[in-house]
Scaffold this motif. Sequence first.
Motif, PDB file in Angstrom:
ATOM      1  N   GLY A 329     -16.850 -27.495   6.426  1.00  0.00           N
ATOM      2  CA  GLY A 329     -16.488 -26.497   5.541  1.00  0.00           C
ATOM      3  C   GLY A 329     -15.207 -25.593   5.767  1.00  0.00           C
ATOM      4  N   VAL A 330     -14.410 -25.004   5.041  1.00  0.00           N
ATOM      5  CA  VAL A 330     -13.229 -24.256   5.325  1.00  0.00           C
ATOM      6  C   VAL A 330     -13.886 -22.889   6.165  1.00  0.00           C
ATOM      7  CG1 VAL A 330     -11.425 -22.666   4.633  1.00  0.00           C
ATOM      8  CG2 VAL A 330     -11.784 -24.832   3.460  1.00  0.00           C
ATOM      9  N   ARG A 331     -13.185 -22.681   7.312  1.00  0.00           N
ATOM     10  CA  ARG A 331     -13.540 -21.513   8.020  1.00  0.00           C
ATOM     11  C   ARG A 331     -12.433 -21.035   8.792  1.00  0.00           C
ATOM     12  NH1 ARG A 331     -14.881 -22.844  13.195  1.00  0.00           N
ATOM     13  NH2 ARG A 331     -16.074 -20.712  13.651  1.00  0.00           N
ATOM     14  N   GLU A 332     -12.362 -19.738   8.977  1.00  0.00           N
ATOM     15  CA  GLU A 332     -11.568 -18.901   9.621  1.00  0.00           C
ATOM     16  C   GLU A 332     -12.221 -18.687  11.162  1.00  0.00           C
ATOM     17  OE1 GLU A 332      -8.380 -18.946   9.018  1.00  0.00           O
ATOM     18  OE2 GLU A 332      -8.634 -19.380   6.929  1.00  0.00           O
ATOM     19  N   THR A 333     -11.372 -18.589  12.272  1.00  0.00           N
ATOM     20  CA  THR A 333     -11.834 -18.260  13.582  1.00  0.00           C
ATOM     21  C   THR A 333     -12.428 -16.785  13.309  1.00  0.00           C
ATOM     22  OG1 THR A 333     -10.225 -19.753  14.704  1.00  0.00           O
ATOM     23  CG2 THR A 333     -11.263 -17.994  15.966  1.00  0.00           C
ATOM     24  N   GLY A 334     -13.553 -16.580  13.962  1.00  0.00           N
ATOM     25  CA  GLY A 334     -14.347 -15.412  14.055  1.00  0.00           C
ATOM     26  C   GLY A 334     -15.302 -15.135  12.743  1.00  0.00           C
ATOM     27  N   VAL A 335     -15.259 -15.944  11.885  1.00  0.00           N
ATOM     28  CA  VAL A 335     -16.021 -15.972  10.618  1.00  0.00           C
ATOM     29  C   VAL A 335     -16.976 -16.972  10.346  1.00  0.00           C
ATOM     30  CG1 VAL A 335     -15.863 -15.805   7.913  1.00  0.00           C
ATOM     31  CG2 VAL A 335     -13.966 -14.943   9.450  1.00  0.00           C
ATOM     32  N   PRO A 336     -18.252 -16.650  10.336  1.00  0.00           N
ATOM     33  CA  PRO A 336     -19.273 -17.953  10.262  1.00  0.00           C
ATOM     34  C   PRO A 336     -18.905 -18.624   8.934  1.00  0.00           C
ATOM     35  CG  PRO A 336     -20.259 -15.954  10.299  1.00  0.00           C
ATOM     36  CD  PRO A 336     -19.000 -15.396   9.872  1.00  0.00           C
ATOM     37  N   GLU A 337     -19.250 -20.041   9.006  1.00  0.00           N
ATOM     38  CA  GLU A 337     -19.033 -21.065   7.993  1.00  0.00           C
ATOM     39  C   GLU A 337     -19.478 -20.711   6.630  1.00  0.00           C
ATOM     40  OE1 GLU A 337     -20.593 -24.988   9.051  1.00  0.00           O
ATOM     41  OE2 GLU A 337     -22.835 -24.420   8.524  1.00  0.00           O
ATOM     42  N   LEU A 338     -19.191 -21.256   5.534  1.00  0.00           N
ATOM     43  CA  LEU A 338     -19.641 -21.004   4.486  1.00  0.00           C
ATOM     44  C   LEU A 338     -21.252 -21.225   4.215  1.00  0.00           C
ATOM     45  CD1 LEU A 338     -16.588 -22.345   2.239  1.00  0.00           C
ATOM     46  CD2 LEU A 338     -16.913 -19.907   2.569  1.00  0.00           C
ATOM     47  N   PRO A 339     -21.989 -20.330   3.916  1.00  0.00           N
ATOM     48  CA  PRO A 339     -23.327 -20.798   3.385  1.00  0.00           C
ATOM     49  C   PRO A 339     -23.613 -21.912   2.303  1.00  0.00           C
ATOM     50  CG  PRO A 339     -23.027 -18.583   2.593  1.00  0.00           C
ATOM     51  CD  PRO A 339     -21.707 -18.979   3.196  1.00  0.00           C
ATOM     52  N   GLU A 340     -22.703 -21.976   1.325  1.00  0.00           N
ATOM     53  CA  GLU A 340     -22.671 -23.027   0.334  1.00  0.00           C
ATOM     54  C   GLU A 340     -22.390 -24.283   0.853  1.00  0.00           C
ATOM     55  OE1 GLU A 340     -18.825 -20.458  -0.573  1.00  0.00           O
ATOM     56  OE2 GLU A 340     -20.774 -20.304   0.388  1.00  0.00           O
ATOM     57  N   TRP A 341     -21.651 -24.259   1.871  1.00  0.00           N
ATOM     58  CA  TRP A 341     -21.118 -25.694   2.530  1.00  0.00           C
ATOM     59  C   TRP A 341     -22.228 -26.132   3.213  1.00  0.00           C
ATOM     60  CZ3 TRP A 341     -19.020 -30.222   3.145  1.00  0.00           C
ATOM     61  CH2 TRP A 341     -19.134 -30.858   4.315  1.00  0.00           C
ATOM     62  N   ARG A 342     -22.923 -25.110   4.206  1.00  0.00           N
ATOM     63  CA  ARG A 342     -24.027 -25.746   4.967  1.00  0.00           C
ATOM     64  C   ARG A 342     -25.102 -26.284   3.969  1.00  0.00           C
ATOM     65  NH1 ARG A 342     -26.068 -21.691   9.533  1.00  0.00           N
ATOM     66  NH2 ARG A 342     -23.829 -21.819  10.137  1.00  0.00           N
ATOM     67  N   ALA A 343     -25.531 -25.301   2.668  1.00  0.00           N
ATOM     68  CA  ALA A 343     -26.562 -25.852   1.869  1.00  0.00           C
ATOM     69  C   ALA A 343     -26.121 -27.167   1.194  1.00  0.00           C
ATOM     70  CB  ALA A 343     -26.737 -24.841   0.803  1.00  0.00           C
ATOM     71  N   LEU A 344     -24.921 -27.420   0.928  1.00  0.00           N
ATOM     72  CA  LEU A 344     -24.338 -28.999   0.469  1.00  0.00           C
ATOM     73  C   LEU A 344     -24.884 -29.838   1.509  1.00  0.00           C
ATOM     74  CD1 LEU A 344     -21.194 -29.414  -1.131  1.00  0.00           C
ATOM     75  CD2 LEU A 344     -21.921 -31.027   0.551  1.00  0.00           C
ATOM     76  N   VAL A 345     -24.609 -29.927   2.680  1.00  0.00           N
ATOM     77  CA  VAL A 345     -24.713 -30.588   3.545  1.00  0.00           C
ATOM     78  C   VAL A 345     -26.109 -30.941   4.110  1.00  0.00           C
ATOM     79  CG1 VAL A 345     -24.347 -31.471   5.977  1.00  0.00           C
ATOM     80  CG2 VAL A 345     -22.623 -30.271   4.945  1.00  0.00           C
ATOM     81  N   HIS A 346     -27.049 -30.004   4.078  1.00  0.00           N
ATOM     82  CA  HIS A 346     -28.374 -30.045   4.113  1.00  0.00           C
ATOM     83  C   HIS A 346     -29.303 -30.594   3.026  1.00  0.00           C
ATOM     84  CE1 HIS A 346     -28.738 -26.489   7.554  1.00  0.00           C
ATOM     85  NE2 HIS A 346     -27.994 -27.694   7.829  1.00  0.00           N
ATOM     86  N   ALA A 347     -28.568 -30.699   1.960  1.00  0.00           N
ATOM     87  CA  ALA A 347     -29.224 -31.240   0.665  1.00  0.00           C
ATOM     88  C   ALA A 347     -28.705 -32.959   0.586  1.00  0.00           C
ATOM     89  CB  ALA A 347     -28.535 -30.679  -0.775  1.00  0.00           C
ATOM     90  N   LEU A 348     -27.958 -33.375   1.468  1.00  0.00           N
ATOM     91  CA  LEU A 348     -27.434 -34.589   1.424  1.00  0.00           C
ATOM     92  C   LEU A 348     -28.466 -35.640   1.849  1.00  0.00           C
ATOM     93  CD1 LEU A 348     -24.074 -34.486   3.235  1.00  0.00           C
ATOM     94  CD2 LEU A 348     -24.462 -34.820   0.615  1.00  0.00           C
ATOM     95  N   PRO A 349     -28.631 -36.800   1.267  1.00  0.00           N
ATOM     96  CA  PRO A 349     -29.780 -37.734   1.610  1.00  0.00           C
ATOM     97  C   PRO A 349     -29.657 -38.263   3.022  1.00  0.00           C
ATOM     98  CG  PRO A 349     -28.161 -38.872   0.162  1.00  0.00           C
ATOM     99  CD  PRO A 349     -27.772 -37.311   0.240  1.00  0.00           C
ATOM    100  N   GLY A 350     -30.534 -38.393   3.865  1.00  0.00           N
ATOM    101  CA  GLY A 350     -30.645 -38.708   4.996  1.00  0.00           C
ATOM    102  C   GLY A 350     -31.383 -40.187   5.167  1.00  0.00           C
ATOM    103  N   VAL A 351     -31.341 -40.620   6.550  1.00  0.00           N
ATOM    104  CA  VAL A 351     -31.838 -41.663   6.573  1.00  0.00           C
ATOM    105  C   VAL A 351     -33.231 -41.764   7.539  1.00  0.00           C
ATOM    106  CG1 VAL A 351     -31.669 -44.117   8.045  1.00  0.00           C
ATOM    107  CG2 VAL A 351     -29.840 -43.125   6.456  1.00  0.00           C
TER     108      VAL A 351
END
Length: 353
Positions: A329-351
């Motif tokens: 996810g797009v992020r700047e130094t000193g700023v946490p990553e976008l929560p919407e990006w983290r949610a997107l990845v966590h929803a991806l199908p796993g193996v």
Amino acid sequence: MTMPSIDQSADLAARRAALAAAEPGLRVRDQAARLGVSEGELVASGIGSNVILLDAEPGDLIRAVESLGPVMALTRNEHAVHEIVGTYGNVSLGAHAGLVINKPIDLRLFLNRWFASLVVEEARGDTKLSSLQFFDRHGVAMHKIYLRPESDRAAWAALIEAKRAAVQAPPAFEAAPEAEEIPADAPAGFDAGSFLSDWEHLADTHDFLPMLKRHGVSRPAALKLAEGRFARRLSQGAFRAALEAAARDQVKIMIFVPNPGCIQISGGTINRVEPRGPWINILDPGFNLHVREDHIAAAWQVDKPTVDGTVTAVELYDAAGELFLIMVGVRETGVPELPEWRALVHALPGVTG
């Protein structure tokens, strides 16, 4: 290392012309593979016709490209092609490496791997393509820069005139060595506990690769060790799903495509995601990405702790265990990553299993 003879280059150029006539849609990289030579060798066979050898340090050429105005930067590996339109600038060069950060152009350059610089003028249908192409000593393309309709043609002509080599002969490319095997597992007696503790205490994503080197473990082996804690196997279709979700929800993402001489980076929202044959593509104005989905042998969600919180990445690997694309996810130094990006990845199908 020997210089190819004029006869050898002429023969190769003739063979290329015959192949192009028989299969007009075949790109130069695929032509080279068919003819049993490197891409650099094949392109250089056009010296004296539509190709000009330059004699200049690659870093000097990168600085000079700023004068051209808007151009298209292209970096690829065997499985992914990254193309972005912008103007070069804010160039910072060291002895062996450098940066170009003039958004949207964002490059990490490893210039010690660059060997030959070629100007290529070619026709593709009714379109004339002018490019500056850089190859390593094995004839593998490190980076390419294509002129756009809005590029400064006078500056282009001046660059060629100033940097043209006195002797126009094909560079003496070398045969590529056998690729080193990437271990899939950690070495015997490996201290997994110490390694995972170091992973847990990472402070910056740039500390990850030095950590792997310090522990003497490959990236694929590290992910297996960290599975269930800092890594999760994803399905082969997870990358396409991530692109489609990012486009649908307008999540800002960064995509890194590396090769040994360059890493090219894009950042922002994407819109048009389309499959075409074996390729999944982003086809946006000013930015194109092409990835061979059938070459994704392994896809992973990788979590890296930092002082700003966890950075979540999607990483793609080929059958040899080589990393060929990273998405975060797009992020700047000193700023946490976008929560919407983290949610997107966590929803991806796993193996599983």
